[in-house]
Design a protein around this motif. Structure first.
Motif, PDB file in Angstrom:
ATOM      1  N   ALA A 311       0.825  -1.208   0.000  1.00  0.00           N
ATOM      2  CA  ALA A 311       0.000   0.000   0.000  1.00  0.00           C
ATOM      3  C   ALA A 311       0.857   1.255   0.000  1.00  0.00           C
ATOM      4  CB  ALA A 311      -0.929  -0.004   1.211  1.00  0.00           C
ATOM      5  N   LEU A 312       1.979   1.240   0.751  1.00  0.00           N
ATOM      6  CA  LEU A 312       2.862   2.400   0.766  1.00  0.00           C
ATOM      7  C   LEU A 312       3.495   2.624  -0.601  1.00  0.00           C
ATOM      8  CD1 LEU A 312       5.169   3.741   3.450  1.00  0.00           C
ATOM      9  CD2 LEU A 312       6.192   3.238   1.232  1.00  0.00           C
ATOM     10  N   VAL A 313       3.921   1.541  -1.256  1.00  0.00           N
ATOM     11  CA  VAL A 313       4.507   1.670  -2.589  1.00  0.00           C
ATOM     12  C   VAL A 313       3.478   2.246  -3.560  1.00  0.00           C
ATOM     13  CG1 VAL A 313       5.459   0.402  -4.553  1.00  0.00           C
ATOM     14  CG2 VAL A 313       6.190  -0.161  -2.226  1.00  0.00           C
ATOM     15  N   ALA A 314       2.234   1.766  -3.465  1.00  0.00           N
ATOM     16  CA  ALA A 314       1.179   2.287  -4.343  1.00  0.00           C
ATOM     17  C   ALA A 314       0.913   3.758  -4.069  1.00  0.00           C
ATOM     18  CB  ALA A 314      -0.102   1.471  -4.155  1.00  0.00           C
ATOM     19  N   THR A 315       0.948   4.153  -2.796  1.00  0.00           N
ATOM     20  CA  THR A 315       0.743   5.562  -2.443  1.00  0.00           C
ATOM     21  C   THR A 315       1.863   6.422  -3.004  1.00  0.00           C
ATOM     22  OG1 THR A 315      -0.437   4.958  -0.418  1.00  0.00           O
ATOM     23  CG2 THR A 315       0.511   7.176  -0.520  1.00  0.00           C
ATOM     24  N   ALA A 316       3.108   5.957  -2.865  1.00  0.00           N
ATOM     25  CA  ALA A 316       4.251   6.707  -3.408  1.00  0.00           C
ATOM     26  C   ALA A 316       4.142   6.844  -4.915  1.00  0.00           C
ATOM     27  CB  ALA A 316       5.553   6.011  -3.021  1.00  0.00           C
ATOM     28  N   ARG A 317       3.710   5.777  -5.575  1.00  0.00           N
ATOM     29  CA  ARG A 317       3.567   5.804  -7.034  1.00  0.00           C
ATOM     30  C   ARG A 317       2.512   6.831  -7.452  1.00  0.00           C
ATOM     31  NH1 ARG A 317       2.324   0.413  -8.010  1.00  0.00           N
ATOM     32  NH2 ARG A 317       4.539  -0.091  -8.009  1.00  0.00           N
ATOM     33  N   ARG A 318       1.395   6.855  -6.722  1.00  0.00           N
ATOM     34  CA  ARG A 318       0.330   7.798  -7.067  1.00  0.00           C
ATOM     35  C   ARG A 318       0.773   9.244  -6.837  1.00  0.00           C
ATOM     36  NH1 ARG A 318      -3.469  10.032  -3.868  1.00  0.00           N
ATOM     37  NH2 ARG A 318      -3.121   8.542  -2.177  1.00  0.00           N
ATOM     38  N   LEU A 319       1.420   9.517  -5.687  1.00  0.00           N
ATOM     39  CA  LEU A 319       1.884  10.875  -5.412  1.00  0.00           C
ATOM     40  C   LEU A 319       2.958  11.301  -6.403  1.00  0.00           C
ATOM     41  CD1 LEU A 319       2.071  10.872  -1.500  1.00  0.00           C
ATOM     42  CD2 LEU A 319       0.348  11.944  -2.965  1.00  0.00           C
ATOM     43  N   CYS A 320       3.782  10.350  -6.814  1.00  0.00           N
ATOM     44  CA  CYS A 320       4.802  10.641  -7.819  1.00  0.00           C
ATOM     45  C   CYS A 320       4.155  11.091  -9.117  1.00  0.00           C
ATOM     46  CB  CYS A 320       5.663   9.403  -8.050  1.00  0.00           C
ATOM     47  SG  CYS A 320       6.801   9.547  -9.429  1.00  0.00           S
ATOM     48  N   ASP A 321       3.116  10.368  -9.551  1.00  0.00           N
ATOM     49  CA  ASP A 321       2.424  10.738 -10.785  1.00  0.00           C
ATOM     50  C   ASP A 321       1.727  12.088 -10.652  1.00  0.00           C
ATOM     51  OD1 ASP A 321       3.265   8.379 -11.907  1.00  0.00           O
ATOM     52  OD2 ASP A 321       1.385   7.303 -11.529  1.00  0.00           O
TER      53      ASP A 321
END
Length: 332
Positions: A311-321
């Motif tokens: 979930a943290l990796v997915a959150t980082a990916r979304r904020l990155c985008d």
């Protein structure tokens, strides 16, 4: 009482978020846990392909399960009308409840197995220099998972790799070079590299500092045992400019201690832009010309990562985008 079927009409599909009543809990009884998990994953990724990869199913099968969930509820959860998918208002509300249901199911399974009822935890390794790069991600994950206990472990990338391998860490943060196949990694942020100087330093009046100017400075780097990858990155930049920097004869363990040495006038320090909030007596200046940006990546176990690490990796990916963290011109 007139019973309405679980299928969305064409009129419903043209009205995002439309909700219809469920009779006698019939629709609620047809909810499947796997569909809830699929929906939560789609909500975290906002991308069917990535969500399907996480769930180890085909994108078409994931789409089918989500459509069945929407028909069961009689409500559209995901808006597919734009180039990127997004949650409807009903989907955003349902996400909160779905997460709570899944967490309760997990707790129930733990109790059934006789495990101690403890709150979910996430252990993340990060050095002081990398905290500001990951801070927006941690704030978001705390807001979306309020019951999650996050434990931050001060560790450089070499130690993070060891702790991840033996299960004492869930996620690591740093510059990754040559990770083992047992670890997965993903770049989430490019950080401009700069130099921290006193406000009265001769370089302080510049808008940017040529790398060649560091030839005449005493340069403070990170403790080589903690962050060898950062020191190597800075050294490579200096070597490319035709010199090797004069090194400060000592080391510190955190950015505050480095700032104190800079304030004493004994050295200047190379630090990424994400830690540039130096205070009134210090100035952070970007290096030029065309200095490579420092790459912050996430590390996690490639096999059987914890659900909250994913979930943290997915959150980082979304904020990155959303924030353009991997775009050199926008990273900050």
């Amino acid at each position: 009482m007139t019973h309405r079927s679980g299928h969305l009409t064409s009129a419903d599909r043209n009205t995002p978020g439309v909700v219809r009543a469920m009779s006698d809990g019939v629709a609620a009884g047809r909810l499947e846990l796997r569909q809830l998990r699929f929906f939560v994953t789609v909500a975290e990724e906002l991308h069917f392909g990535r969500a399907a990869t996480r769930e180890h199913i085909a994108p078409s099968a994931l789409t089918t399960q989500l459509q069945r969930l929407e028909r069961t509820l009689g409500v559209l959860l995901v808006d597919r009308t734009g180039r990127q998918i997004s949650l409807t208002a009903a989907g955003a509300r349902f996400l909160i409840e779905a997460r709570q249901i899944l967490e309760h199911v997990d707790r129930a399974a733990m109790v059934a197995l006789g495990a101690a009822l403890t709150p979910p935890t996430l252990r993340i390794g990060v050095l002081d220099e990398g905290y500001d790069a990951i801070r927006p991600v941690l704030r978001t994950i705390r807001a979306t998972h309020p019951d999650l206990e996050i434990h931050q472990v001060t560790a450089g990338v070499p130690e993070q790799c060891r702790l991840l391998a033996d299960g004492r860490l869930d996620v690591g943060v740093g510059r990754v070079t040559g990770a083992t196949p047992a670890l997965a990694s993903e770049l989430f942020r490019l950080d401009p590299l700069g130099v921290l100087v006193r406000a009265d330093h001769p370089l302080a009046g510049r808008s940017a500092v040529p790398v060649a100017c560091l030839r005449d400075e005493t340069l403070l780097l990170a403790d080589d045992d903690r962050a060898p990858e950062f020191n190597e990155f800075v050294a490579d930049i200096c070597r490319a400019a035709g010199f090797f920097p004069a090194m400060f004869p000592g080391s510190v363990q955190n950015v505050r201690a480095a700032a104190d040495l800079v304030l004493q006038g004994t050295c200047v320090a190379c630090v990424p832009g994400s830690v540039a909030a130096a205070g009134a007596d210090l100035v952070w200046l970007p290096l030029e010309p065309a200095v490579p940006h420092y790459p912050w990546s996430l590390l996690w176990r490639a096999q059987n990562p914890s659900r909250h690490a994913v979930a943290l990796v997915a959150t980082a990916r979304r904020l990155c985008d959303e924030n353009g963290w991997r775009s050199v011109g926008l990273a900050s």
